[in-house]
Design a protein around this motif. Sequence first.
Motif, PDB file in Angstrom:
ATOM      1  N   HIS A  90      -3.761   3.776   9.482  1.00 28.93           N
ATOM      2  CA  HIS A  90      -3.922   2.533   8.725  1.00 28.93           C
ATOM      3  C   HIS A  90      -4.117   1.379   9.705  1.00 28.93           C
ATOM      4  CE1 HIS A  90      -1.568   5.108   5.977  1.00 28.93           C
ATOM      5  NE2 HIS A  90      -1.990   4.371   4.991  1.00 28.93           N
ATOM      6  N   TYR A 141       0.973  11.989  -0.248  1.00 33.77           N
ATOM      7  CA  TYR A 141       0.495  13.284   0.230  1.00 33.77           C
ATOM      8  C   TYR A 141       1.006  14.362  -0.707  1.00 33.77           C
ATOM      9  CZ  TYR A 141      -0.187  10.583   4.500  1.00 33.77           C
ATOM     10  OH  TYR A 141      -0.588   9.635   5.406  1.00 33.77           O
ATOM     11  N   LEU A 169       0.861  -1.171   0.000  1.00 33.32           N
ATOM     12  CA  LEU A 169       0.000   0.000   0.000  1.00 33.32           C
ATOM     13  C   LEU A 169       0.899   1.223   0.000  1.00 33.32           C
ATOM     14  CD1 LEU A 169      -3.202   0.494   0.472  1.00 33.32           C
ATOM     15  CD2 LEU A 169      -2.451   1.333   2.687  1.00 33.32           C
ATOM     16  N   ILE A 206       0.158   3.489  11.604  1.00 34.38           N
ATOM     17  CA  ILE A 206      -0.298   2.121  11.368  1.00 34.38           C
ATOM     18  C   ILE A 206      -0.599   1.496  12.728  1.00 34.38           C
ATOM     19  CG2 ILE A 206       0.308  -0.105  10.353  1.00 34.38           C
ATOM     20  CD1 ILE A 206       2.631   1.423   8.886  1.00 34.38           C
ATOM     21  N   PRO A 248      -8.553   1.578  -0.231  1.00 37.14           N
ATOM     22  CA  PRO A 248      -8.332   0.182  -0.629  1.00 37.14           C
ATOM     23  C   PRO A 248      -7.588  -0.641   0.419  1.00 37.14           C
ATOM     24  CG  PRO A 248      -6.713   1.586  -1.670  1.00 37.14           C
ATOM     25  CD  PRO A 248      -7.638   2.500  -0.914  1.00 37.14           C
ATOM     26  N   ASP A 303       1.629   9.706   9.375  1.00 34.28           N
ATOM     27  CA  ASP A 303       1.120   8.502   8.712  1.00 34.28           C
ATOM     28  C   ASP A 303       1.326   7.371   9.703  1.00 34.28           C
ATOM     29  OD1 ASP A 303       1.445   6.029   6.973  1.00 34.28           O
ATOM     30  OD2 ASP A 303       0.829   7.525   5.486  1.00 34.28           O
ATOM     31  N   VAL A 355      -9.643   8.641   6.860  1.00 30.20           N
ATOM     32  CA  VAL A 355      -8.755   9.633   6.257  1.00 30.20           C
ATOM     33  C   VAL A 355      -9.367  11.032   6.343  1.00 30.20           C
ATOM     34  CG1 VAL A 355      -7.595  10.327   4.126  1.00 30.20           C
ATOM     35  CG2 VAL A 355      -7.770   7.906   4.733  1.00 30.20           C
ATOM     36  N   ALA A 356      -8.573  11.960   6.803  1.00 29.25           N
ATOM     37  CA  ALA A 356      -8.959  13.367   6.889  1.00 29.25           C
ATOM     38  C   ALA A 356     -10.094  13.625   7.864  1.00 29.25           C
ATOM     39  CB  ALA A 356      -9.319  13.929   5.507  1.00 29.25           C
ATOM     40  N   SER A 373      -4.122  -7.954   5.335  1.00 28.02           N
ATOM     41  CA  SER A 373      -4.674  -6.727   4.782  1.00 28.02           C
ATOM     42  C   SER A 373      -4.099  -5.492   5.457  1.00 28.02           C
ATOM     43  CB  SER A 373      -6.202  -6.729   4.957  1.00 28.02           C
ATOM     44  OG  SER A 373      -6.742  -5.569   4.366  1.00 28.02           O
ATOM     45  N   VAL A 374      -3.717  -4.542   4.647  1.00 30.33           N
ATOM     46  CA  VAL A 374      -3.335  -3.223   5.143  1.00 30.33           C
ATOM     47  C   VAL A 374      -4.237  -2.214   4.438  1.00 30.33           C
ATOM     48  CG1 VAL A 374      -1.509  -1.487   5.202  1.00 30.33           C
ATOM     49  CG2 VAL A 374      -0.936  -3.879   5.580  1.00 30.33           C
ATOM     50  N   GLU A 375      -4.786  -1.280   5.180  1.00 22.67           N
ATOM     51  CA  GLU A 375      -5.666  -0.294   4.577  1.00 22.67           C
ATOM     52  C   GLU A 375      -5.699   0.971   5.418  1.00 22.67           C
ATOM     53  OE1 GLU A 375      -9.220  -3.083   5.970  1.00 22.67           O
ATOM     54  OE2 GLU A 375      -9.985  -1.253   5.029  1.00 22.67           O
ATOM     55  N   ALA A 376      -5.877   2.106   4.748  1.00 28.64           N
ATOM     56  CA  ALA A 376      -6.095   3.367   5.445  1.00 28.64           C
ATOM     57  C   ALA A 376      -7.571   3.458   5.842  1.00 28.64           C
ATOM     58  CB  ALA A 376      -5.723   4.536   4.536  1.00 28.64           C
ATOM     59  N   ALA A 410      -3.187  -2.706  10.169  1.00 25.98           N
ATOM     60  CA  ALA A 410      -2.330  -3.775   9.667  1.00 25.98           C
ATOM     61  C   ALA A 410      -2.603  -5.038  10.473  1.00 25.98           C
ATOM     62  CB  ALA A 410      -0.860  -3.373   9.783  1.00 25.98           C
ATOM     63  N   PHE A 413      -3.345  13.779   9.084  1.00 29.42           N
ATOM     64  CA  PHE A 413      -3.174  12.516   9.799  1.00 29.42           C
ATOM     65  C   PHE A 413      -3.907  11.383   9.085  1.00 29.42           C
ATOM     66  CE2 PHE A 413      -5.134   9.830  13.280  1.00 29.42           C
ATOM     67  CZ  PHE A 413      -4.044   9.006  13.416  1.00 29.42           C
ATOM     68  N   THR A 414      -3.180  10.319   8.769  1.00 29.18           N
ATOM     69  CA  THR A 414      -3.795   9.159   8.122  1.00 29.18           C
ATOM     70  C   THR A 414      -3.474   7.885   8.885  1.00 29.18           C
ATOM     71  OG1 THR A 414      -3.455  10.227   5.979  1.00 29.18           O
ATOM     72  CG2 THR A 414      -4.028   7.902   5.953  1.00 29.18           C
ATOM     73  N   THR A 417      -5.057  -4.096   0.830  1.00 27.30           N
ATOM     74  CA  THR A 417      -4.167  -4.947   0.040  1.00 27.30           C
ATOM     75  C   THR A 417      -4.789  -6.304  -0.259  1.00 27.30           C
ATOM     76  OG1 THR A 417      -3.106  -5.701   2.064  1.00 27.30           O
ATOM     77  CG2 THR A 417      -2.060  -3.880   0.904  1.00 27.30           C
TER      78      THR A 417
END
Lengths: 358, 358, 358, 358
Positions: free
Chosen positions: B245, A258, A254, B189, A293, B187, B217-218, B211-214, B247, B242-243, A295
Motif C-alpha cells: 500500500h 484476505y 482502508l 505500507i 481504491p 500486508d 496487488v498479486a 490517500s491510502v491505497e493498495a 500512505a 503480498f499486498t 481513501t
Amino acid sequence: MERIRVCVVGATGFAGIEVCRLVLGHPNMELAMATDRKEAGTRLDAVYPSFAGACDLELSLPEPDTIAQAADVAFLAVPHTASLALTPELLKRGVTVLDLSADYRLHDPEVYEQWYNTPHTSPELLSQTVYGLPELNRKGILALAERRAAGQAVLVSVPGCYPTATALAATPALSAGLAGSDLVIADAISGVSGAGRGANARTHYCHANESVEAYGVAKHRHTPEIEQTLSEVAGRQMNVVFTPHLAPLTRGLLSTVYLEAADGVTAEDVQAAYEARFANEPLVTVLPAGSMPSTSSVFGTARAQVGVALDARRRRTIIASCAIDNLGKGAAAQAVQNANIVLDLPELAGIDMPAPLV
Amino acid sequence: MERIRVCVVGATGFAGIEVCRLVLGHPNMELAMATDRKEAGTRLDAVYPSFAGACDLELSLPEPDTIAQAADVAFLAVPHTASLALTPELLKRGVTVLDLSADYRLHDPEVYEQWYNTPHTSPELLSQTVYGLPELNRKGILALAERRAAGQAVLVSVPGCYPTATALAATPALSAGLAGSDLVIADAISGVSGAGRGANARTHYCHANESVEAYGVAKHRHTPEIEQTLSEVAGRQMNVVFTPHLAPLTRGLLSTVYLEAADGVTAEDVQAAYEARFANEPLVTVLPAGSMPSTSSVFGTARAQVGVALDARRRRTIIASCAIDNLGKGAAAQAVQNANIVLDLPELAGIDMPAPLV
Amino acid sequence: MERIRVCVVGATGFAGIEVCRLVLGHPNMELAMATDRKEAGTRLDAVYPSFAGACDLELSLPEPDTIAQAADVAFLAVPHTASLALTPELLKRGVTVLDLSADYRLHDPEVYEQWYNTPHTSPELLSQTVYGLPELNRKGILALAERRAAGQAVLVSVPGCYPTATALAATPALSAGLAGSDLVIADAISGVSGAGRGANARTHYCHANESVEAYGVAKHRHTPEIEQTLSEVAGRQMNVVFTPHLAPLTRGLLSTVYLEAADGVTAEDVQAAYEARFANEPLVTVLPAGSMPSTSSVFGTARAQVGVALDARRRRTIIASCAIDNLGKGAAAQAVQNANIVLDLPELAGIDMPAPLV
Amino acid sequence: MERIRVCVVGATGFAGIEVCRLVLGHPNMELAMATDRKEAGTRLDAVYPSFAGACDLELSLPEPDTIAQAADVAFLAVPHTASLALTPELLKRGVTVLDLSADYRLHDPEVYEQWYNTPHTSPELLSQTVYGLPELNRKGILALAERRAAGQAVLVSVPGCYPTATALAATPALSAGLAGSDLVIADAISGVSGAGRGANARTHYCHANESVEAYGVAKHRHTPEIEQTLSEVAGRQMNVVFTPHLAPLTRGLLSTVYLEAADGVTAEDVQAAYEARFANEPLVTVLPAGSMPSTSSVFGTARAQVGVALDARRRRTIIASCAIDNLGKGAAAQAVQNANIVLDLPELAGIDMPAPLV
C-alpha cells in the motif's frame, strides 16, 4: 415540506460534528439542537470555527426531556455506555435514535460485556434494534421505516468504521460462496480522526505525522462486530483476525481482506461476484479489474469504493480492499443514510456529493 | 586511516542521494564520484539544494573506466537491467559493488526473467553474489570480506525494501518452527518515496496526500524475493501473498505479516522467539509484548523495529509487524551496513544515530 | 423549477473538477457537459475516481457550438489565453460565462500584456466585464443579473485566489481610511493544489511534503490584480509587495497583510472597522479580537475568515490575515457564488455547508 | 582523545531529545546523563522508541550536584525560569552551560521581565553571557572558549528559532547599509514541533493537519530578541513587526523579511551583499539570484539557506527568506555548534551531514 428536527448528542466529537455538518447541508433536516456535556453553554462555532456563519446554535446538556421537546430524531455520537443510558429514555419519549456508539451493535449482550467490560443494561432493546448497514440490511431498516410511519420511535445501531469497510470488502466473496475457509484476515488502515478528539501523545501531530503503526492487535473491539456481520453474510461462523493501523491522514479508512479462494474460483468469477453484489447500490462502487481504491476518493462522503483481485499463483487468495471515510460512511454519513431510509426520504438526500480534492 | 573512495551510481534517485548523504557522514568513506546519466555535468547540489555547503561534486557519466579510476567501491542505485550492464564491468576492473537494484537478488535467473520480463545477462555471477541482509546472512557477507581482503572485487546484492521488512517480521517465527502452514500473508505500507523520483499522477502531492491505497496487488516484483528468503529461513517452500500500500508519508515502510500458529504455540513462546532471534543484532529492536513499531521511530536510519502478537482467540495466528525506513534499512543504509562488513569496518560506522523527530 | 444547464470547460484541472463537484451538489444546477481538450472521450470518473457513482458524463471537446447547445452557463477553468479564444464565441452564442482564468481580470489590456506576455485579443469586452468579488462588488454583479434577465449573455471574471484573500484582508482597513501609507505588504501561503495538476519536481509529494518555500518573489502575476483591487478600494494608487509561499497542504490559502496604521488609530478602531465592513456578508467571518483564522476552517467552502490585530508597540502596523480555500472561495466556489447572483438564485445555493474536519 | 561528557537537561522535550540525538552521533561527545523532572527513573528509549538500540540511559532528576559529577557540559533544554534556577548552580560547580531557554538571551533584565512576566534572578550573569549565533558573533563565543581553556565554566545563551532565521535573513542587508528605514517586517512559518511536546487542541493532528494559521500576533516573545539582534547588526534601533504562523510539518522554519531598500540599491547590490556576508560561513548558503530556500533542504541540520530578491517595481523592497530547522539550527544543532566552538572542537563536528529527503 417541513424539515425534520434533529438533535446531535455529543456534537463536539469528530463524528458528532460531522453529523452536524451533514444535517446543516441536508435539504430535509434542520439542526435543532446540539449537545455536549462538557461544553454546554458554549456556541458550537466557538469550538469549531469552521461553523462560524453557518450555525449559531449554543451547545446544550443532553437531557432526554429537552431533546424530546426539540427534536424528532437524535443522532447519538457518544462513547459506549453513554448510549445505554440515553437511548431507552429517548425511545420512551418518542424520539427515533441513530446510535453511532457500539452499545447496540452486538446482538449478544454477553459478547458485549466480554469486549466492553461492562454489563449491557438494556438487552431487551437488542432484538428490535437494526444494524444499520444498508447495503447488507436494507430490508431491516425499511421495516423500521414502517414501524416509524406507524408512530413508533425506532432505533438504528450505526456500524463501526472498520466493520463497515471490512464487511463491504468481504461480503461479495462470502455471499457468493467464493471463500474456501472460515478465516478472514482483515488488515486495515485508518486516519488519525479515528483515534478521537482527545489530545494525547498518540494524536500529537509530531507523533502521528510521517508515522504508520499497528495498534490494538488481536484485541480491537471491532473484532466481534466484524465477525458477527461476516458470519451472517456467510451463513456460517467466520473467524476474523483483525489488525488496525494508523496512518498520517485526518480522515480515511482502508480495509484489505484476505480469504482463501474456494476450489476452481477464477479472477473473473471474483470480479463478477463483486460487481453483481453491489450493482444496485448507489453508494458502493466496484472498481474495474486491476484497480484498487484510494481513501481520498471518498473523503467526506457516504461512499465506499471496492477493488478485488485473485492471487492465483500458489495459495489462491482473494484480496479485496474497501475505502471509506471513517467519519463518513464509517460514521456520520452512514447514520444520515440510515436516517433517510427510516424517515422515508430519498436515501442519498444530503449525502450525494462526490469527494473534494484533498 | 585513509578513507575508502566511493562512487554512487544513480546518485539523483531517492536511494542514490541517500547513499551520498550517508557516505558524506561516514567516518571512513569519501564520496569521490557521483554519477547520473541524464544530469551529468550538473552539480549535485543544484539537483538537491540540501547538499549545498556539504558537497561540491559535479555529476559524471557512469563509465566503468572512470569509476574504477576514482573509486574502490561503487553503490549502484539504478533501475533493474542497468546493473546487469554495469556490474560485470566494475568487478572486472576491481571495483567492489553494492548493488541496490533487483538484478542479482533472485538466485534463479529464470525467476528473474519471469518477473522482470528480460533475460538475465550475467547468470554466472549469481552463485558468487551474496544477498545482503546481514541479520539473516552475516556469514555470507563476512566470507565476501575475506575474499575482498584477499584482493578480489566482490558483489553484494542489497535486498529490496519490502523483502527486508517482511523477512525481519517473519524470520523468528519461521526459524523457530512456530508457523503451522506454508502460507505467509504480508500486508505492507510504504511512504511515497518508494514510488521513486519520477513525477506522475500518483506521486503528485494532491493525489498522494490524505490517500491510502493498495497497488500492484498479486503481482508486485518483490514477491518472489520475499518467497526466496522466507523459504530459505524456513527450510521449506513458503508461499507468500503480498499486498503493498502507499500512505502519505515520504519515508517509512511497515510490513505486517500473518502466519498460522503451530499447535500449542503460546504468546510467550512467540515473544521469546523474537527476542532470542535478534538478541545480538545491533540494528533490530524487538519491542516488549503489547507494543508495535512506528515507522517514524526508524526514519533516516539503518534500524528496524519489530513487534509481535499471537491472536489466540479462534484461528490462532501470529501477527508480526516490522518498521523500517524504505530508503534506510530498506535501501541505502542497509547498503552501507553491508559495505561496512565487506570493508572490515565497524558494522555501524556512519549509520548508528537514532532517528530524528519527524 | 428547471435546473440551469451548466458546462464546465477545463473540467479536469483542479479548479474545474471543483466546479463540477459543486454543480453536482447544487439544487438549481445540472452538470450538462464537461470538457477537456486532452481527455475528450474519457469518462470524468475515469480521471477522478471520486466521481464514480455520482456522475457518468463523458468529457467532450470545448467547441463553442456544442457548448451553446448543451448549456446556459459555462464555467471556464482554463489557463490564460484559452479564455480569450473561447469567451467571445460563447457570449456571441448566448452563453453566460464565469471565467476563472486571468484573461478578463485586469481592466487595462496593456497591464495584461505586460504581465502575461501576450496581447489581449478582446479588449472591447473588458468594459462590460465585472470582477466577481461579491463582497466588494455585489452591485456590479447584480447589474449583470439584470442584463441577463433581459436576455443578454454576460461575463463575470472570477478573481484569483491570492487577490481574493488579500483583498478581503486589506479592504476594511483601506475603505475605513485606517492605512497611513500607500504600501501593502502581502505575505501569503498556499496549498499545493495552487500549483496545478501538472506533475513536476515541485508538485512531487517528496518535494512538497515537509517543505515551506517562497516562490515567484517580486514577479507573481497576481500582483497587478491585487494592486488594481486595493487601489479601487482605497480610492488612490496602492503599491503592493507580494510574496507567495507553498506549504504542505492540498488546499487552503492564507494571506497576511501589513499596513502602516494612520495616526491615532487604535486596536478597537481596527476591530470595529473589520466587523462593520463584513457585518452583512454571509460568507465572510471576522473573528473576535485576539483570534486568527486557520485555513482548515474554510476547506472546501466559499467562506473566508478574517482576523486582525494592531501592533501598537513601535512602528504601528495593522496586521490582518484572511483564510480561504484556494479552490473554493479562491476559485470554484466563488465562481458558483457569482453564478448564483447573476442567475438570480439565492447567493449561497449549493455553497452553504461548513467545512469538514480535515 | 577522550570524549567530553555531556548532560542534557530536559531531555524529553523536542529540543532536548534532538540534542541527545546529536550528542550520540558526535565523534567527541558522550551522552553521560539525561534528565527529566517528570519521567526520572524511566529509560529514555521508553519515552522515545527511536532511541531503542542506540541509548540505554535512564532519565535522572536535574540535580546540580549529580550533573556536575557526571558531566563537563550541560545543555539546558528547559522552559524559561527553569534555567534561571539551574544555570548559576551549574556554573558554580564548573559545568559549562549551553542554555537553550530564553533566560539569558535578552541583555536587559527589564525587557526580560516585561515580556516574560517574571523577574530575572541572576542579572549579574548577563554581562558575561554570550548570545550564541556564531555567524554574527563568533568572536564572542571564541572568547568564551579561551576563558574555558583557562579553567572557567562559561555560559552560552542559544538563540531562539525565529530570531535565528530572522537574523540570518536580515543581517546582510542591515550590515551593508542597504535598508532605507528602521522597520523590519518578519513573516515567519514554523512546523508544529515549535509548539512543543504538550498535547493540546492545537497540536492535535486533526487540527494541525491541512491548516495554516497565524498566532501570537503582535505579542510573540521572540520579538524583543529579534529587535535586540537586528539593532546590534544595524548599529541603530530597529523596529520589528513579527508574525509567526504554524504550518503542517513537524520541523522547519522559514522567515521572510521585508525591508525598505535604501535609495539607489540594485538587485545586484543586494545579491552581492548577501553572498559576501556569508561567504565564509560553512553552515549558511546563499542561493543564486532567483532561488528561494525550502525548509526541507535543512531538515535535521545545523544549516541555514537564504534567498533574497529586490522588488524594484514601485516601493522598492528587499525581500529575504531564510530556511532553518527550528529544532536544528533553531535550537539543538546550533547549541552543538556553539559547544564545538567553546570546547575547541571543529565547528561542524557531529553536525555536518546534509538533510535527508523528507
